[in-house]
Write a protein that holds these residues in place. Sequence first.
Motif, PDB file in Angstrom:
ATOM      1  N   UNK A  48       0.851  -1.184   0.000  1.00  0.00           N
ATOM      2  CA  UNK A  48       0.000   0.000   0.000  1.00  0.00           C
ATOM      3  C   UNK A  48       0.890   1.238   0.000  1.00  0.00           C
ATOM      4  N   UNK A  49       0.463   2.290  -0.675  1.00  0.00           N
ATOM      5  CA  UNK A  49       1.252   3.516  -0.726  1.00  0.00           C
ATOM      6  C   UNK A  49       1.147   4.226   0.622  1.00  0.00           C
ATOM      7  N   UNK A  50       2.305   4.514   1.198  1.00  0.00           N
ATOM      8  CA  UNK A  50       2.382   5.147   2.511  1.00  0.00           C
ATOM      9  C   UNK A  50       2.986   6.536   2.333  1.00  0.00           C
ATOM     10  N   UNK A  51       2.412   7.514   3.029  1.00  0.00           N
ATOM     11  CA  UNK A  51       2.953   8.872   3.016  1.00  0.00           C
ATOM     12  C   UNK A  51       3.612   9.134   4.357  1.00  0.00           C
ATOM     13  N   UNK A  52       4.867   9.556   4.286  1.00  0.00           N
ATOM     14  CA  UNK A  52       5.621   9.831   5.499  1.00  0.00           C
ATOM     15  C   UNK A  52       6.114  11.277   5.438  1.00  0.00           C
ATOM     16  N   UNK A  53       6.054  11.971   6.561  1.00  0.00           N
ATOM     17  CA  UNK A  53       6.486  13.365   6.623  1.00  0.00           C
ATOM     18  C   UNK A  53       7.676  13.497   7.552  1.00  0.00           C
ATOM     19  N   UNK A  54       8.559  14.430   7.238  1.00  0.00           N
ATOM     20  CA  UNK A  54       9.698  14.712   8.090  1.00  0.00           C
ATOM     21  C   UNK A  54       9.911  16.216   8.108  1.00  0.00           C
ATOM     22  N   UNK A  55      10.285  16.752   9.283  1.00  0.00           N
ATOM     23  CA  UNK A  55      10.516  18.187   9.422  1.00  0.00           C
ATOM     24  C   UNK A  55      12.011  18.477   9.360  1.00  0.00           C
ATOM     25  N   UNK A  56      12.355  19.517   8.625  1.00  0.00           N
ATOM     26  CA  UNK A  56      13.739  19.975   8.542  1.00  0.00           C
ATOM     27  C   UNK A  56      13.783  21.440   8.938  1.00  0.00           C
ATOM     28  N   UNK A  57      14.795  21.803   9.709  1.00  0.00           N
ATOM     29  CA  UNK A  57      15.033  23.199  10.061  1.00  0.00           C
ATOM     30  C   UNK A  57      16.029  23.754   9.055  1.00  0.00           C
ATOM     31  N   UNK A  58      15.666  24.850   8.395  1.00  0.00           N
ATOM     32  CA  UNK A  58      16.500  25.410   7.330  1.00  0.00           C
ATOM     33  C   UNK A  58      16.789  26.876   7.614  1.00  0.00           C
ATOM     34  N   UNK A  59      17.968  27.311   7.185  1.00  0.00           N
ATOM     35  CA  UNK A  59      18.403  28.694   7.371  1.00  0.00           C
ATOM     36  C   UNK A  59      17.854  29.556   6.244  1.00  0.00           C
ATOM     37  N   UNK A  60      17.175  30.634   6.609  1.00  0.00           N
ATOM     38  CA  UNK A  60      16.592  31.571   5.647  1.00  0.00           C
ATOM     39  C   UNK A  60      17.150  32.952   5.965  1.00  0.00           C
ATOM     40  N   UNK A  61      18.281  33.291   5.356  1.00  0.00           N
ATOM     41  CA  UNK A  61      19.010  34.525   5.674  1.00  0.00           C
ATOM     42  C   UNK A  61      18.174  35.781   5.432  1.00  0.00           C
ATOM     43  N   UNK A  62      17.457  35.834   4.316  1.00  0.00           N
ATOM     44  CA  UNK A  62      16.711  37.042   3.946  1.00  0.00           C
ATOM     45  C   UNK A  62      15.266  37.024   4.435  1.00  0.00           C
ATOM     46  N   UNK A  63      14.859  35.968   5.105  1.00  0.00           N
ATOM     47  CA  UNK A  63      13.492  35.813   5.624  1.00  0.00           C
ATOM     48  C   UNK A  63      12.456  35.981   4.502  1.00  0.00           C
ATOM     49  N   UNK A  64      12.688  35.300   3.381  1.00  0.00           N
ATOM     50  CA  UNK A  64      11.797  35.443   2.236  1.00  0.00           C
ATOM     51  C   UNK A  64      10.705  34.381   2.180  1.00  0.00           C
ATOM     52  N   UNK A  65      10.847  33.257   2.868  1.00  0.00           N
ATOM     53  CA  UNK A  65       9.844  32.190   2.846  1.00  0.00           C
ATOM     54  C   UNK A  65       8.799  32.433   3.932  1.00  0.00           C
ATOM     55  N   UNK A  66       7.543  32.232   3.565  1.00  0.00           N
ATOM     56  CA  UNK A  66       6.427  32.391   4.490  1.00  0.00           C
ATOM     57  C   UNK A  66       5.686  31.069   4.624  1.00  0.00           C
ATOM     58  N   UNK A  67       4.803  30.979   5.606  1.00  0.00           N
ATOM     59  CA  UNK A  67       4.046  29.754   5.858  1.00  0.00           C
ATOM     60  C   UNK A  67       3.217  29.403   4.626  1.00  0.00           C
ATOM     61  N   UNK A  68       3.296  28.130   4.218  1.00  0.00           N
ATOM     62  CA  UNK A  68       2.530  27.647   3.074  1.00  0.00           C
ATOM     63  C   UNK A  68       3.290  27.654   1.763  1.00  0.00           C
ATOM     64  N   UNK A  69       4.449  28.306   1.706  1.00  0.00           N
ATOM     65  CA  UNK A  69       5.244  28.334   0.475  1.00  0.00           C
ATOM     66  C   UNK A  69       5.904  26.985   0.237  1.00  0.00           C
ATOM     67  N   UNK A  70       6.065  26.622  -1.048  1.00  0.00           N
ATOM     68  CA  UNK A  70       6.859  25.443  -1.415  1.00  0.00           C
ATOM     69  C   UNK A  70       8.284  25.936  -1.649  1.00  0.00           C
ATOM     70  N   UNK A  71       9.253  25.280  -1.006  1.00  0.00           N
ATOM     71  CA  UNK A  71      10.634  25.743  -1.075  1.00  0.00           C
ATOM     72  C   UNK A  71      11.570  24.591  -1.403  1.00  0.00           C
ATOM     73  N   UNK A  72      12.730  24.957  -1.926  1.00  0.00           N
ATOM     74  CA  UNK A  72      13.803  24.007  -2.193  1.00  0.00           C
ATOM     75  C   UNK A  72      14.901  24.266  -1.175  1.00  0.00           C
TER      76      UNK A  72
END
Length: 102
Positions: A48-72
């Motif tokens: 069965x297809x299983x979805x697994x989530x993991x949290x990563x803490x990332x450095x955002x120097x310019x504070x350009x990412x907001x909640x809900x954005x898709x980021x690389x």
Amino acid sequence: MVEAQSTQAKTDARQHRKERTGEVISDKMNKTIVVRVERRFRHPKFKKVVTQYKKFYAHDEKREAKVGDRVLITETRPLSKTKSWRLVTVVEKNTQATPVNA
């Protein structure tokens, strides 16, 4: 000649860093975002297809990412106890301002 080889080795090492695409679930910290990465795979026993989530803490120097954005994000040297990833780019901006529950 030796310098050229050492710089070549450094660029080769940078090319093999892991990259992940995920959704920002928190941007409340100073220059740090929390990114939730989804991983889908077939269960080895139940098939069965299983979805697994993991949290990563990332450095955002310019504070350009907001909640809900898709980021690389990409791997980097450890910046703190939990933070060893950095923001590369915002892939897609969030149009709705609703926070994602982790």
